[in-house]
Design a protein around this motif. Sequence first.
Motif, PDB file in Angstrom:
ATOM      1  N   MET A   1     -24.689 -12.084  43.659  1.00 18.66           N
ATOM      2  CA  MET A   1     -23.991 -12.365  44.923  1.00 18.66           C
ATOM      3  C   MET A   1     -24.556 -11.517  46.066  1.00 18.66           C
ATOM      4  O   MET A   1     -24.917 -10.366  45.846  1.00 18.66           O
ATOM      5  N   SER A   2     -24.652 -12.126  47.286  1.00 18.05           N
ATOM      6  CA  SER A   2     -25.239 -11.378  48.400  1.00 18.05           C
ATOM      7  C   SER A   2     -24.312 -10.262  48.873  1.00 18.05           C
ATOM      8  O   SER A   2     -23.091 -10.368  48.804  1.00 18.05           O
ATOM      9  N   GLU A   3     -24.951  -9.223  49.366  1.00 16.02           N
ATOM     10  CA  GLU A   3     -24.230  -8.082  49.943  1.00 16.02           C
ATOM     11  C   GLU A   3     -23.400  -8.566  51.138  1.00 16.02           C
ATOM     12  O   GLU A   3     -23.856  -9.426  51.908  1.00 16.02           O
ATOM     13  N   ILE A   4     -22.213  -8.019  51.306  1.00 12.10           N
ATOM     14  CA  ILE A   4     -21.357  -8.452  52.426  1.00 12.10           C
ATOM     15  C   ILE A   4     -21.821  -7.776  53.724  1.00 12.10           C
ATOM     16  O   ILE A   4     -21.758  -6.549  53.847  1.00 12.10           O
ATOM     17  N   MET A   5     -22.307  -8.596  54.635  1.00 13.57           N
ATOM     18  CA  MET A   5     -22.870  -8.075  55.893  1.00 13.57           C
ATOM     19  C   MET A   5     -21.993  -8.397  57.103  1.00 13.57           C
ATOM     20  O   MET A   5     -22.074  -7.735  58.136  1.00 13.57           O
ATOM     21  N   VAL A   6     -21.198  -9.471  56.973  1.00  9.10           N
ATOM     22  CA  VAL A   6     -20.434  -9.953  58.133  1.00  9.10           C
ATOM     23  C   VAL A   6     -18.946 -10.004  57.779  1.00  9.10           C
ATOM     24  O   VAL A   6     -18.573 -10.509  56.717  1.00  9.10           O
ATOM     25  N   GLY A   7     -18.137  -9.482  58.664  1.00  6.33           N
ATOM     26  CA  GLY A   7     -16.684  -9.598  58.510  1.00  6.33           C
ATOM     27  C   GLY A   7     -16.185 -10.715  59.411  1.00  6.33           C
ATOM     28  O   GLY A   7     -16.382 -10.651  60.624  1.00  6.33           O
ATOM     29  N   ILE A   8     -15.594 -11.723  58.817  1.00  2.00           N
ATOM     30  CA  ILE A   8     -14.998 -12.807  59.608  1.00  2.00           C
ATOM     31  C   ILE A   8     -13.496 -12.540  59.650  1.00  2.00           C
ATOM     32  O   ILE A   8     -12.813 -12.610  58.621  1.00  2.00           O
ATOM     33  N   VAL A   9     -13.015 -12.202  60.828  1.00  3.99           N
ATOM     34  CA  VAL A   9     -11.597 -11.837  60.959  1.00  3.99           C
ATOM     35  C   VAL A   9     -10.907 -12.904  61.801  1.00  3.99           C
ATOM     36  O   VAL A   9     -11.456 -13.355  62.812  1.00  3.99           O
ATOM     37  N   MET A  10      -9.717 -13.294  61.381  1.00  3.01           N
ATOM     38  CA  MET A  10      -8.985 -14.301  62.173  1.00  3.01           C
ATOM     39  C   MET A  10      -7.535 -13.862  62.341  1.00  3.01           C
ATOM     40  O   MET A  10      -6.976 -13.172  61.475  1.00  3.01           O
ATOM     41  N   GLY A  11      -6.951 -14.295  63.461  1.00  2.08           N
ATOM     42  CA  GLY A  11      -5.600 -13.862  63.791  1.00  2.08           C
ATOM     43  C   GLY A  11      -4.524 -14.424  62.890  1.00  2.08           C
ATOM     44  O   GLY A  11      -3.445 -13.846  62.754  1.00  2.08           O
ATOM     45  N   SER A  12      -4.831 -15.556  62.263  1.00  3.53           N
ATOM     46  CA  SER A  12      -3.850 -16.204  61.387  1.00  3.53           C
ATOM     47  C   SER A  12      -4.594 -17.149  60.456  1.00  3.53           C
ATOM     48  O   SER A  12      -5.717 -17.584  60.774  1.00  3.53           O
ATOM     49  N   ASP A  13      -3.939 -17.508  59.348  1.00  2.06           N
ATOM     50  CA  ASP A  13      -4.588 -18.486  58.467  1.00  2.06           C
ATOM     51  C   ASP A  13      -4.703 -19.852  59.144  1.00  2.06           C
ATOM     52  O   ASP A  13      -5.494 -20.692  58.727  1.00  2.06           O
ATOM     53  N   SER A  14      -3.939 -20.058  60.212  1.00  2.00           N
ATOM     54  CA  SER A  14      -4.049 -21.341  60.922  1.00  2.00           C
ATOM     55  C   SER A  14      -5.389 -21.461  61.663  1.00  2.00           C
ATOM     56  O   SER A  14      -5.768 -22.538  62.102  1.00  2.00           O
ATOM     57  N   LYS A  52     -12.142   0.412  62.166  1.00  2.00           N
ATOM     58  CA  LYS A  52     -12.641   1.782  61.958  1.00  2.00           C
ATOM     59  C   LYS A  52     -13.422   1.928  60.651  1.00  2.00           C
ATOM     60  O   LYS A  52     -14.312   2.769  60.555  1.00  2.00           O
ATOM     61  N   GLY A  53     -13.091   1.091  59.669  1.00  2.00           N
ATOM     62  CA  GLY A  53     -13.763   1.212  58.369  1.00  2.00           C
ATOM     63  C   GLY A  53     -14.937   0.263  58.196  1.00  2.00           C
ATOM     64  O   GLY A  53     -15.664   0.346  57.198  1.00  2.00           O
ATOM     65  N   ALA A  54     -15.148  -0.628  59.152  1.00  2.00           N
ATOM     66  CA  ALA A  54     -16.116  -1.719  58.961  1.00  2.00           C
ATOM     67  C   ALA A  54     -17.546  -1.219  58.743  1.00  2.00           C
ATOM     68  O   ALA A  54     -18.228  -1.673  57.815  1.00  2.00           O
ATOM     69  N   ALA A  55     -17.999  -0.299  59.570  1.00  2.00           N
ATOM     70  CA  ALA A  55     -19.389   0.169  59.442  1.00  2.00           C
ATOM     71  C   ALA A  55     -19.583   0.903  58.116  1.00  2.00           C
ATOM     72  O   ALA A  55     -20.569   0.671  57.408  1.00  2.00           O
ATOM     73  N   ASP A  56     -18.635   1.766  57.748  1.00  2.00           N
ATOM     74  CA  ASP A  56     -18.753   2.498  56.477  1.00  2.00           C
ATOM     75  C   ASP A  56     -18.697   1.560  55.284  1.00  2.00           C
ATOM     76  O   ASP A  56     -19.246   1.851  54.224  1.00  2.00           O
ATOM     77  N   ALA A  57     -18.025   0.414  55.474  1.00  2.00           N
ATOM     78  CA  ALA A  57     -17.946  -0.565  54.383  1.00  2.00           C
ATOM     79  C   ALA A  57     -19.244  -1.363  54.264  1.00  2.00           C
ATOM     80  O   ALA A  57     -19.371  -2.207  53.380  1.00  2.00           O
ATOM     81  N   GLY A  58     -20.186  -1.113  55.163  1.00  2.00           N
ATOM     82  CA  GLY A  58     -21.487  -1.786  55.054  1.00  2.00           C
ATOM     83  C   GLY A  58     -21.644  -3.015  55.919  1.00  2.00           C
ATOM     84  O   GLY A  58     -22.693  -3.656  55.910  1.00  2.00           O
ATOM     85  N   LEU A  59     -20.588  -3.359  56.670  1.00  2.00           N
ATOM     86  CA  LEU A  59     -20.704  -4.528  57.548  1.00  2.00           C
ATOM     87  C   LEU A  59     -21.687  -4.218  58.675  1.00  2.00           C
ATOM     88  O   LEU A  59     -21.835  -3.079  59.098  1.00  2.00           O
TER      89      LEU A  59
END
Length: 176
Positions: A1-14, A52-59
Motif C-alpha cells: 500500500m502507498s504511503e499516506i501523503m495527502v490528508g483529505i479533510v471534510m466538514g461532514s460526511d455529506s 498540528k499533527g499533519a506534518a509529523d504524521a508524514g502528510l
Amino acid sequence: MSEIMVGIVMGSDSDLPIMEKCAQALDEFDIGYEMVVSSAHRHPEKTARYAKGAADAGLKVIVAGAGGAAHLPGVLASMTLLPVIGVPVAIEPLHGVDSLYSIVQMPPGIPVATVTINGAYNAGLLAVQILAVHDEKLRHKLNSYRQGLAAKVEEKDCQLRDKLAQCKRPDVGESK
Ligand code: RP5
C-alpha cells in the motif's frame, strides 16, 4: 500500500460525494491518502489536533472541503505549514458561492489554494503537482496525463470536422 501523503479533510460526511473526486484523482496517480471528517465549528479541537499533527504524521499536502460558512481549510492552514487546498462544496441555499467566498478570502499571511466550487478533482491534481516537484516519476505521469488531455481534444476536433463535413451544404452554384 502507498504511503499516506495527502490528508483529505471534510466538514461532514455529506461532503463525501464531492470529496471522493479528490480521492479519484489521487488514485489515478497511486498517491496514498486518508479521508477524515472534522469541523472548524462543530469540533474545533479535533481540527486543531489534525492540523498540528499533519506534518509529523508524514502528510505533505492537505485538501479540505466544506460547505456554507466554510472555515475548515483556513483554520487548518493557520495551524500547519503544509500547503492546504480548499474545496468549496455547494450546499443549499447559496449553492457554493458562500463556501467559495469563505475559503478564498484568506487574510495575507495564511494562504489557501482555492479551487472552483465542487472542484475536488482538480484539488487532487494540484496535490499531485505539488508532490511532483520532488518526484521525477510523478512528473512523467503528469506529462502523460496532459498528453492524454491533448489527444482527447484532437479526437473531438476530428469528430466535429467529420460531423460538419457530413451536413455540409452544397456550394453556391453547385445545385440547380
Ligand atoms: C459544513 O456544513 C459541511 O462541510 C457541510 O458541507 C455542511 C453541512 O453539514 P451537515 O449538516 O450535512 O453535517 O460544515
